[in-house]
Design a protein around this motif. Structure first.
Motif, PDB file in Angstrom:
ATOM      1  N   LYS A  70       0.738  -1.337  -0.056  1.00 63.05           N
ATOM      2  CA  LYS A  70      -0.384  -0.244  -0.078  1.00 63.05           C
ATOM      3  C   LYS A  70       0.865   1.117  -0.050  1.00 63.05           C
ATOM      4  CE  LYS A  70      -3.391  -2.184   3.205  1.00 63.05           C
ATOM      5  NZ  LYS A  70      -4.378  -1.567   3.945  1.00 63.05           N
ATOM      6  N   LYS A  71       0.671   2.267  -0.439  1.00 65.59           N
ATOM      7  CA  LYS A  71       1.089   3.460  -0.119  1.00 65.59           C
ATOM      8  C   LYS A  71       1.206   3.473   1.070  1.00 65.59           C
ATOM      9  CE  LYS A  71       0.574   5.549  -4.555  1.00 65.59           C
ATOM     10  NZ  LYS A  71       0.260   6.979  -5.913  1.00 65.59           N
ATOM     11  N   VAL A  72       1.611   4.960   1.584  1.00 62.85           N
ATOM     12  CA  VAL A  72       1.818   5.369   2.726  1.00 62.85           C
ATOM     13  C   VAL A  72       2.192   6.893   3.083  1.00 62.85           C
ATOM     14  CG1 VAL A  72       2.712   4.726   5.657  1.00 62.85           C
ATOM     15  CG2 VAL A  72       2.028   2.983   3.561  1.00 62.85           C
ATOM     16  N   ILE A  73       1.559   7.048   4.399  1.00 60.24           N
ATOM     17  CA  ILE A  73       1.473   8.403   4.515  1.00 60.24           C
ATOM     18  C   ILE A  73       1.608   8.471   5.817  1.00 60.24           C
ATOM     19  CG2 ILE A  73       0.523  11.224   4.540  1.00 60.24           C
ATOM     20  CD1 ILE A  73      -1.742   9.585   2.759  1.00 60.24           C
ATOM     21  N   LEU A  98      -9.569   8.508   1.713  1.00 59.41           N
ATOM     22  CA  LEU A  98      -8.187   7.722   1.157  1.00 59.41           C
ATOM     23  C   LEU A  98      -8.613   6.409   0.523  1.00 59.41           C
ATOM     24  CD1 LEU A  98      -5.804   8.391   3.710  1.00 59.41           C
ATOM     25  CD2 LEU A  98      -5.959   8.889   1.011  1.00 59.41           C
ATOM     26  N   PRO A  99      -8.712   6.340  -0.970  1.00 57.01           N
ATOM     27  CA  PRO A  99      -9.345   4.161  -1.241  1.00 57.01           C
ATOM     28  C   PRO A  99      -8.687   3.999  -0.598  1.00 57.01           C
ATOM     29  CG  PRO A  99      -7.882   5.559  -2.796  1.00 57.01           C
ATOM     30  CD  PRO A  99      -7.566   6.357  -1.732  1.00 57.01           C
ATOM     31  N   ALA A 100     -10.034   2.532   0.680  1.00 53.60           N
ATOM     32  CA  ALA A 100      -9.973   1.214   1.035  1.00 53.60           C
ATOM     33  C   ALA A 100      -8.191   0.548   0.570  1.00 53.60           C
ATOM     34  CB  ALA A 100     -11.338   1.022   2.000  1.00 53.60           C
ATOM     35  N   ASN A 101      -8.230   0.537   0.893  1.00 58.37           N
ATOM     36  CA  ASN A 101      -6.855  -0.744   0.896  1.00 58.37           C
ATOM     37  C   ASN A 101      -5.542  -0.152   0.105  1.00 58.37           C
ATOM     38  OD1 ASN A 101      -8.001  -2.892   2.931  1.00 58.37           O
ATOM     39  ND2 ASN A 101      -9.218  -3.311   0.978  1.00 58.37           N
ATOM     40  N   GLU A 102      -5.531   0.543  -0.462  1.00 59.14           N
ATOM     41  CA  GLU A 102      -4.424   1.072  -1.036  1.00 59.14           C
ATOM     42  C   GLU A 102      -3.704   2.153  -0.788  1.00 59.14           C
ATOM     43  OE1 GLU A 102      -5.945   2.294  -5.539  1.00 59.14           O
ATOM     44  OE2 GLU A 102      -7.770   1.197  -4.596  1.00 59.14           O
ATOM     45  N   ILE A 103      -3.863   3.374   0.630  1.00 56.82           N
ATOM     46  CA  ILE A 103      -3.599   4.306   1.185  1.00 56.82           C
ATOM     47  C   ILE A 103      -3.333   4.173   2.315  1.00 56.82           C
ATOM     48  CG2 ILE A 103      -2.980   6.482   1.033  1.00 56.82           C
ATOM     49  CD1 ILE A 103      -3.743   6.788  -1.769  1.00 56.82           C
ATOM     50  N   GLU A 104      -2.498   3.878   3.400  1.00 57.02           N
ATOM     51  CA  GLU A 104      -2.384   4.352   4.360  1.00 57.02           C
ATOM     52  C   GLU A 104      -2.222   5.130   4.851  1.00 57.02           C
ATOM     53  OE1 GLU A 104      -3.746   1.864   7.161  1.00 57.02           O
ATOM     54  OE2 GLU A 104      -4.775   1.135   5.520  1.00 57.02           O
ATOM     55  N   PHE A 105      -2.948   6.425   5.878  1.00 54.98           N
ATOM     56  CA  PHE A 105      -2.376   7.401   6.882  1.00 54.98           C
ATOM     57  C   PHE A 105      -2.006   6.818   7.924  1.00 54.98           C
ATOM     58  CE2 PHE A 105      -2.460  11.088   9.178  1.00 54.98           C
ATOM     59  CZ  PHE A 105      -2.370  12.098   8.607  1.00 54.98           C
ATOM     60  N   VAL A 106      -0.582   7.358   8.276  1.00 56.45           N
ATOM     61  CA  VAL A 106       0.532   6.984  10.240  1.00 56.45           C
ATOM     62  C   VAL A 106       0.341   8.237  10.231  1.00 56.45           C
ATOM     63  CG1 VAL A 106       1.459   5.349  11.245  1.00 56.45           C
ATOM     64  CG2 VAL A 106       0.728   4.343   8.774  1.00 56.45           C
ATOM     65  N   ALA A 107      -0.332   8.458  11.081  1.00 56.14           N
ATOM     66  CA  ALA A 107       0.175   9.199  12.242  1.00 56.14           C
ATOM     67  C   ALA A 107       1.541   9.373  13.104  1.00 56.14           C
ATOM     68  CB  ALA A 107      -1.077  10.247  12.956  1.00 56.14           C
ATOM     69  N   ILE A 108       2.582  10.213  13.171  1.00 55.99           N
ATOM     70  CA  ILE A 108       3.475   9.601  14.586  1.00 55.99           C
ATOM     71  C   ILE A 108       3.470  11.209  15.378  1.00 55.99           C
ATOM     72  CG2 ILE A 108       5.626   8.988  14.461  1.00 55.99           C
ATOM     73  CD1 ILE A 108       5.965   7.854  12.244  1.00 55.99           C
ATOM     74  N   LEU A 179      -0.600  11.712  -4.886  1.00 58.09           N
ATOM     75  CA  LEU A 179      -1.678  10.647  -4.244  1.00 58.09           C
ATOM     76  C   LEU A 179      -2.688  10.308  -5.520  1.00 58.09           C
ATOM     77  CD1 LEU A 179      -2.081  10.739  -0.826  1.00 58.09           C
ATOM     78  CD2 LEU A 179      -0.194   9.657  -1.932  1.00 58.09           C
ATOM     79  N   SER A 180      -3.383  11.385  -5.989  1.00 57.65           N
ATOM     80  CA  SER A 180      -4.589  11.920  -6.646  1.00 57.65           C
ATOM     81  C   SER A 180      -5.989  11.042  -6.028  1.00 57.65           C
ATOM     82  CB  SER A 180      -4.019  10.000  -7.588  1.00 57.65           C
ATOM     83  OG  SER A 180      -3.386  10.659  -8.926  1.00 57.65           O
ATOM     84  N   VAL A 181      -5.574  12.080  -4.937  1.00 54.28           N
ATOM     85  CA  VAL A 181      -7.020  11.789  -4.096  1.00 54.28           C
ATOM     86  C   VAL A 181      -7.359  13.079  -4.418  1.00 54.28           C
ATOM     87  CG1 VAL A 181      -7.665  11.194  -2.010  1.00 54.28           C
ATOM     88  CG2 VAL A 181      -5.675   9.730  -2.610  1.00 54.28           C
ATOM     89  N   SER A 182      -8.270  13.153  -4.254  1.00 53.58           N
ATOM     90  CA  SER A 182      -9.633  14.459  -5.003  1.00 53.58           C
ATOM     91  C   SER A 182     -10.058  14.774  -3.308  1.00 53.58           C
ATOM     92  CB  SER A 182     -10.548  14.581  -5.714  1.00 53.58           C
ATOM     93  OG  SER A 182     -11.071  15.742  -6.117  1.00 53.58           O
TER      94      SER A 182
END
Length: 184
Positions: A70-73, A98-108, A179-182
């Motif tokens: 998956k892409k990860v942010i 975010l598209p499910a199962n494609e991009i994960e957002f991880v906050a640290i 990310l091509s996310v609108s």
């Protein structure tokens, strides 16, 4: 008879030498591949992101390498950081798109830099940020990723390679471009 014995010894010797060379070449190539892979781990664009192992605010265990495919942010933040506060509404909207199962957002959360861990939950609730941030309690993740200012965001491709590093707040335009996310 002597000639046949020499041929057998020669053939056996050749087989042994070829077998030995094959195992040595295989050994050499495996070490070359490991060395190349190890050199590409870093915090710059086109480096493979260092693995992160930790615990989230809700007590869940986290390992970055488990998100491969998956892409990860990766977004580094602290509650007292004014630019982090400014970007959090955008992050909240981004997470919803975010598209499910494609991009994960991880906050640290740079917990080692916080006044109190008790500030994190009210901060997330205030911005309606549905996040369970990884806690960097001792500052090791911050040091590994060479975080100097916050917010800092890394965008990783499906293989874990850094394709973008943003020192400062995210923007809608950057998110849409990379990310091509609108986001509405």
């Amino acid at each position: 008879m002597f000639n046949q014995k020499r041929k057998r010894i020669f053939l056996l010797g050749t087989i042994l030498i070829v077998s030995f060379l094959y195992t040595q070449i295989e050994y050499l190539f495996s070490h070359v591949e490991e060395t190349i892979a190890a050199e590409k781990v870093g915090v710059n664009i086109e480096d493979f992101a260092p693995n992160i192992v930790g615990e989230t605010l809700n007590g869940e265990s986290f390992e970055l390498e488990k998100l491969r495919g998956k892409k990860v942010i990766l977004n580094f933040f602290a509650t007292w950081c004014y630019p982090c506060q400014e970007e959090m509404p955008l992050i909240s909207r981004l997470i919803q798109h975010l598209p499910a199962n494609e991009i994960e957002f991880v906050a640290i959360n740079l917990t080692s830099q916080e006044n109190s861990m008790k500030d994190i939950t009210p901060f997330l609730n205030h911005f309606k940020a549905e996040l369970d941030p990884v806690l960097d309690v001792d500052g090791d993740i911050m040091n590994t990723y060479r975080i100097i200012g916050i917010p800092t965001t890394f965008i990783l491709d499906e293989e874990g390679m850094i394709i973008e590093r943003v020192d400062g707040p995210l923007t809608k335009e950057l998110i849409e471009r990379v990310l091509s996310v609108s986001i509405h």
